[in-house]
Design an enzyme around this catalytic site. Structure first.
Site: not given
Length: 182
Positions: A41, A78
């Protein structure tokens, strides 16, 4: 006499070992901790199985990479896009924060490899956040691999008390040691 001297020396080494373990525990608990990247990701910035150092000092800033607790057994990595009170939206693959367009140079390599938009258009209200602005005490985060990231668009804003810290140092594999900029 030799026995007493030996016991004193052993006690000194034992004390030194206990102090070293205590210092290591305090550093890991309050200052730094290692983390392993899991998944794709954050590509192309970070890659699966890279090892990083998480800094537990200070508050996350826009475009920092953060590690946070997704659940009791799972941490996510993230990038911070929105801070409390920010209006975040994407239009035509351009990030707007509070109406101001922002460049995301960390995505340039990836944009060249993808046909069509990297990040689909959205407003915060259209995401799992469900409000016009990032709530107080929360962050809006996205993975750099926007087409393959489970992030705030899906799981909502991240409470600050779930943030473990920020990271920008990859220390393993050794041939990939690097400091990541914003």
């Amino acid at each position: 006499m030799e026995t007493i001297k030996g016991k004193n020396e052993l006690w000194q080494w034992t004390k030194a070992l206990i102090i070293a373990i205590l210092i290591a525990f305090l550093i890991r608990t309050f200052l730094f901790t290692p983390v392993i990247v899991k998944g794709s990701s954050m590509e192309p910035t970070l890659h699966n199985k890279e090892r990083m150092i998480v800094t537990k000092l200070g508050e996350p800033e826009r475009f920092d990479i953060v590690v946070f607790q997704k659940s009791e057994t799972e941490d996510y990595i993230k990038r911070v896009i929105g801070l409390p009170g920010d209006r975040v939206e994407y239009r035509d693959d351009i990030l707007y924060i509070n109406g101001i367009p922002y460049e995301e140079p960390y995505l340039d390599t990836f944009k060249e490899e993808v046909d069509g938009p990297l990040t689909g258009s959205f407003t915060l209200e259209e995401t799992a956040v469900g409000s016009e602005v990032v709530p107080e005490g929360h962050l809006f985060v996205l993975g750099d691999n926007r087409q393959n990231s489970r992030d705030s668009r899906h799981i909502g804003a991240i409470p600050m008390d779930k943030v473990i810290g920020t990271t920008n140092i990859v220390y393993f594999p050794f041939k990939e040691i690097k400091i990541i900029g914003k």
